[in-house]
Each structure stands twice: as C-alpha cells, then as structure tokens.
Design an enzyme around this catalytic site. Structure first.
Site, mmCIF file in Angstrom:
data_model
loop_
_atom_site.group_PDB
_atom_site.id
_atom_site.type_symbol
_atom_site.label_atom_id
_atom_site.label_comp_id
_atom_site.label_asym_id
_atom_site.label_seq_id
_atom_site.Cartn_x
_atom_site.Cartn_y
_atom_site.Cartn_z
ATOM 1 N N LYS A 38 6.639 -18.862 -6.564
ATOM 2 C CA LYS A 38 6.225 -17.465 -6.675
ATOM 3 C C LYS A 38 6.095 -17.156 -8.154
ATOM 4 O O LYS A 38 6.727 -17.809 -8.994
ATOM 5 C CB LYS A 38 7.294 -16.574 -6.042
ATOM 6 C CG LYS A 38 6.817 -15.227 -5.622
ATOM 7 C CD LYS A 38 6.331 -15.204 -4.174
ATOM 8 C CE LYS A 38 5.864 -13.825 -3.776
ATOM 9 N NZ LYS A 38 5.351 -13.770 -2.419
ATOM 10 N N GLY B 291 6.422 1.757 4.112
ATOM 11 C CA GLY B 291 5.474 1.057 3.238
ATOM 12 C C GLY B 291 4.188 0.825 4.005
ATOM 13 O O GLY B 291 4.127 -0.012 4.908
ATOM 14 N N GLY C 191 1.098 -0.080 2.784
ATOM 15 C CA GLY C 191 0.135 -0.691 1.868
ATOM 16 C C GLY C 191 -0.790 -1.624 2.638
ATOM 17 O O GLY C 191 -1.141 -1.371 3.795
HETATM 18 P P1 NAD Z 1 1.360 -3.254 -1.077
HETATM 19 O O1 NAD Z 1 1.674 -3.136 -2.507
HETATM 20 O O2 NAD Z 1 -0.059 -3.192 -0.640
HETATM 21 O O3 NAD Z 1 2.129 -2.123 -0.248
HETATM 22 C C1 NAD Z 1 3.444 -1.742 -0.483
HETATM 23 C C2 NAD Z 1 3.566 -0.277 -0.091
HETATM 24 O O4 NAD Z 1 4.935 0.092 -0.167
HETATM 25 C C3 NAD Z 1 2.803 0.657 -1.051
HETATM 26 O O5 NAD Z 1 2.026 1.582 -0.301
HETATM 27 C C4 NAD Z 1 3.933 1.369 -1.818
HETATM 28 O O6 NAD Z 1 3.606 2.686 -2.207
HETATM 29 C C5 NAD Z 1 5.040 1.365 -0.789
HETATM 30 N N1 NAD Z 1 6.391 1.515 -1.334
HETATM 31 C C6 NAD Z 1 6.924 0.990 -2.468
HETATM 32 N N2 NAD Z 1 8.201 1.369 -2.601
HETATM 33 C C7 NAD Z 1 8.503 2.130 -1.531
HETATM 34 C C8 NAD Z 1 9.663 2.805 -1.073
HETATM 35 N N3 NAD Z 1 10.793 2.776 -1.780
HETATM 36 N N4 NAD Z 1 9.610 3.493 0.091
HETATM 37 C C9 NAD Z 1 8.466 3.541 0.826
HETATM 38 N N5 NAD Z 1 7.338 2.905 0.454
HETATM 39 C C10 NAD Z 1 7.341 2.232 -0.707
HETATM 40 O O7 NAD Z 1 2.062 -4.606 -0.584
HETATM 41 P P2 NAD Z 1 1.718 -5.456 0.721
HETATM 42 O O8 NAD Z 1 0.790 -6.538 0.350
HETATM 43 O O9 NAD Z 1 1.387 -4.544 1.858
HETATM 44 O O10 NAD Z 1 3.141 -6.143 0.989
HETATM 45 C C11 NAD Z 1 4.205 -5.414 1.544
HETATM 46 C C12 NAD Z 1 5.436 -6.308 1.618
HETATM 47 O O11 NAD Z 1 5.168 -7.438 2.426
HETATM 48 C C13 NAD Z 1 5.904 -6.877 0.262
HETATM 49 O O12 NAD Z 1 7.305 -6.978 0.253
HETATM 50 C C14 NAD Z 1 5.293 -8.260 0.234
HETATM 51 O O13 NAD Z 1 6.019 -9.146 -0.594
HETATM 52 C C15 NAD Z 1 5.398 -8.636 1.684
HETATM 53 N N6 NAD Z 1 4.454 -9.649 2.099
HETATM 54 C C16 NAD Z 1 3.123 -9.429 1.945
HETATM 55 C C17 NAD Z 1 2.206 -10.396 2.361
HETATM 56 C C18 NAD Z 1 0.720 -10.176 2.241
HETATM 57 O O14 NAD Z 1 -0.050 -10.931 2.844
HETATM 58 N N7 NAD Z 1 0.275 -9.147 1.538
HETATM 59 C C19 NAD Z 1 2.665 -11.592 2.911
HETATM 60 C C20 NAD Z 1 4.044 -11.780 3.079
HETATM 61 C C21 NAD Z 1 4.924 -10.806 2.662
#
Ligand code: NAD
Length: 367
Positions: free
Chosen positions: A94, A194, A196
C-alpha cells in the site's frame, strides 16, 4: 483512522520504523520525497510470498508523519491477507501520499510518485484508494507499467469501487443469512457510514433490494445528493453506533470499532468496505463476538476491488470478475461457520485461512 487508535505520543515513543506498533515484519518500507512537486509518500511492502505487493495509494492530510507511517503499515498488512484469502497470487502493499487530495494533488506530483513506484521494478504495484481517481492512475501509467485501476479507454479494468461495493453487498448478505437465517435484505435497517465511491453503489444495491437505508457522511452536499438520488434517509442523531439497526456498514475510514464505539454499538451485523475496521483486531473482535454481533471480516468482503484490478494483470474478463466477486458470499458463510464451530472470532478465522495459504506457498517456494 490511526489517530483514533493510538495517540501520537505512543507512536513517538516507539522506535521510528521497525519498532512501530503496526510494524508486522514488513519486507520493505520506502520513503519518497520530491522537493519540486512537494511529494511526500511512503510505500509499504508487507509480504511478497504469493506475488508482487499490490495495493492502492491513499492521499490524506495526516495530522503527522507517524500517523501516515502507521496507516501504510496497517493497510499494507491488510492487503496481504486480502489477496491470500481471495485466492489471488498477490502479496500485500500500500502507499500513502501525505497531503490534501483536493488542493495538493497535481499531475506532476502523481507522475513523480509513479517514478518512485517504477523504481521498485514491479515489487509493488499501485492502484487507487481514498483520495485517488482512475484519472490519477492514468497519469501514473505514463511513467510506469506497475499500476492498475487505470481507465477502460487506456486498457484498464476501470474504477474498482462498484465491484468492491458488489462484493461488500455479497458479504453482507452472507452475514445476514448467518445472523437472521435469510439473506434477503428487504426491510432490514442498514446504516451506511461514508457514501463515497464504494458507499454510494452499496446504497444503490441496498435500496434496490428494499432495505431501509440510512446514510451518514461528513460531506453534507453529498449526503443530500445521495439521499435525493436513492431515497435514503440522512442520519441526524448524535451517535450512529447507538442507533437500533440491523446492519452497520462502515464505508469511510478504519478503526471505527474501537473502545469508545463498541460499548454503544447496537447493530446485529457489521459488514462494510472500510479497511481495518477493528482498532484492535483481537480485543474488538472478541468483544463483538461476546456481544453476539456478527462481523464480516473487512479484508474478506471488500476484496472486489482487488479482484477487479487483478484482472488487468491476468487478463480475465468481466464475467470472471463478477464470478470471483460473487464467491465472496460463499467464503463469508464458510468463515462465519468456521468461527462459530471453533469458538474463535470471525477475524481470526479469516486470518487463519489467509496465513495458511501464505505458509503453504512459502514451503513450496523453499523446495
Ligand atoms: P471515498 O474517499 O470515495 O469515500 C469515503 C467517504 O467517507 C467520503 O464521502 C468521505 O466524506 C466519508 N467520510 C470520511 N470520514 C468520515 C467520517 N468520519 N464519517 C462519515 N463519513 C466520512 O473512498 P472509497 O473509495 O469509497 O473507500 C471507502 C473505504 O473503503 C475506505 O476505507 C477504503 O480504503 C475502502 N476500500 C475501498 C476500495 C475501493 O475499491 N475503492 C476497495 C477496498 C477497500
């Protein structure tokens, strides 16, 4: 986030790298600095027994460098077990870039970062994580082939988030089957923290299935947009952990199951996308078990993204991506039953399987 887990004083007291709490015999830790672009990044390579260390790059405004280091150590370790349990021939790695993705990310910085990735000759392969877009990986691709998650126009498998969300949905259904005797989520109250890239698509699947979806995010604009788009309810209370829900889906950052939140947690199932959901895997895994809360291990159910990017390396198609992602359902059922029979935490049950695969390969490699 690591800050919720350990305070900076604790981190500073330990030896700088090998002595850190999150250090777990990582093979290599690379510190990258470039004055011209302002790049400050750390690449963590945890284990390469099963293959090259693949894992996304996170750009985040860490409070200090200790937090960044511990985040990359924890995240890269998680990747090792994620790929191992999913049956992929990949190791765990990572990267973190220290800074605000909204204001400090430039094409020059991304390309410079790509050059550092390239200098590792394929031992580490990057992809997107929090703060990154497919277009950023396209920039990295200009300077190195050791990148996945690039756009479909550039020959990649595209944004992995929808596939991650689908895998989480599969894992959630399996956990529901185990807890409620049915994997139909219609009528179930689910809180998604979250919304996102991953959270939004998860909300979409849940709404389609007729679940009662509550959403929470620090981004108010996004909350309103997603609520309007899918008809989800915006959470308005003071403590989401104390909300009477069937399922809590952490889809923001890690360590939300910690000493403070576990006391009030009312959900019957925890199943979400965030990496490292348990601040302390052993202690909080055990506490969840004691409270009868079914925890679908994060590194198992959020593997859809890595399955998707792995397709770029192995040249398998969308059908195979979906088949492998759907299989998260079966693996989750298997792990939950295994934990139940052996009276161990679900996290431990998943870890045991991942570790035994790595050990077996290590022996093969030594022969
Ligand atoms: P992202 O950045 O698109 O979304 C994260 C969301 O969480 C954002 O909308 C942000 O405003 C919100 N957020 C941050 N802090 C917060 C809090 N304290 N309370 C509520 N909301 C909060 O990220 P993503 O790509 O959707 O990934 C989300 C999670 O999943 C991460 O932990 C990431 O490591 C994990 N993940 C993602 C993937 C992927 O394919 N994108 C794969 C495996 C794991």
């Amino acid at each position: 986030m690591i800050s919720e887990l350990i305070n900076t004083n604790q981190l500073q007291k330990a030896d700088p790298v090998f002595g850190q709490l999150s250090f777990d015999n990582h093979e290599q830790v690379v510190f990258c600095n470039d004055k011209d672009t302002g790049l400050k990044a750390i690449i963590g390579i945890h284990n390469t027994v099963l293959g090259p260390a693949l894992g996304g790059t996170r750009m985040w405004q860490y409070a200090n460098e200790w937090e960044a280091l511990n985040d990359v150590l924890r995240l890269s370790r998680g990747m090792t077990f994620k790929s191992a349990i999913t049956g992929l021939n990949l190791g765990g790695g990572k990267a973190v870039i220290i800074g605000d993705a909204k204001t400090q990310k430039t094409p020059e910085l991304m390309k410079r970062f790509g050059e550092f990735v390239h200098s590792l000759s394929g031992k580490y392969i990057t992809a997107e994580d929090v703060g990154m877009e497919t277009s950023d990986m396209d920039l990295v691709r200009e300077v190195t082939p050791y990148v996945t998650g690039i756009s479909e126009e550039k020959g990649g498998a595209g944004n992995p988030s929808p596939i991650t969300a689908y895998g989480v949905f599969m894992g959630m259904k399996a956990a529901a089957k185990f807890k409620f005797g049915t994997d139909v989520l219609e009528g179930k109250k689910v809180i998604v923290q979250g919304i996102g890239h991953v959270g939004e698509t998860l909300v979409e699947h849940l709404v389609q299935e007729g679940a009662k979806v509550i959403i929470d995010d620090i981004n108010q604009e996004r909350l309103e947009a997603i609520s309007k788009k899918y008809g989800a309810t915006i959470y308005k209370g003071e403590n989401i952990y104390a909300e009477e829900v069937d399922i809590y889906a952490p889809c923001a950052l890690g360590a939300t199951i910690n000493d403070a939140t576990i006391q009030t947690l009312k959900a019957k199932v925890v199943a979400g996308a965030a990496n490292n959901q348990l601040a302390d895997e052993i202690k909080h895994g055990r506490l969840l078990q004691e409270k009868g809360i079914v925890y679908a291990p994060d590194f198992l159910i959020n593997a859809g993204g890595i399955i998707n990017v792995y397709a770029e390396l192995e040249n398998y198609d969308k059908t195979e991506i979906m088949r492998k992602t759907e299989n998260i359902y079966n693996t989750t059922i298997e792990i939950l039953n295994n934990a139940d029979v052996n009276n161990i935490t679900t996290h431990q049950a998943a870890l045991n399987i991942a570790q035994s695969r790595i050990e077996a390969r290590k022996k093969e490699n030594q022969q």
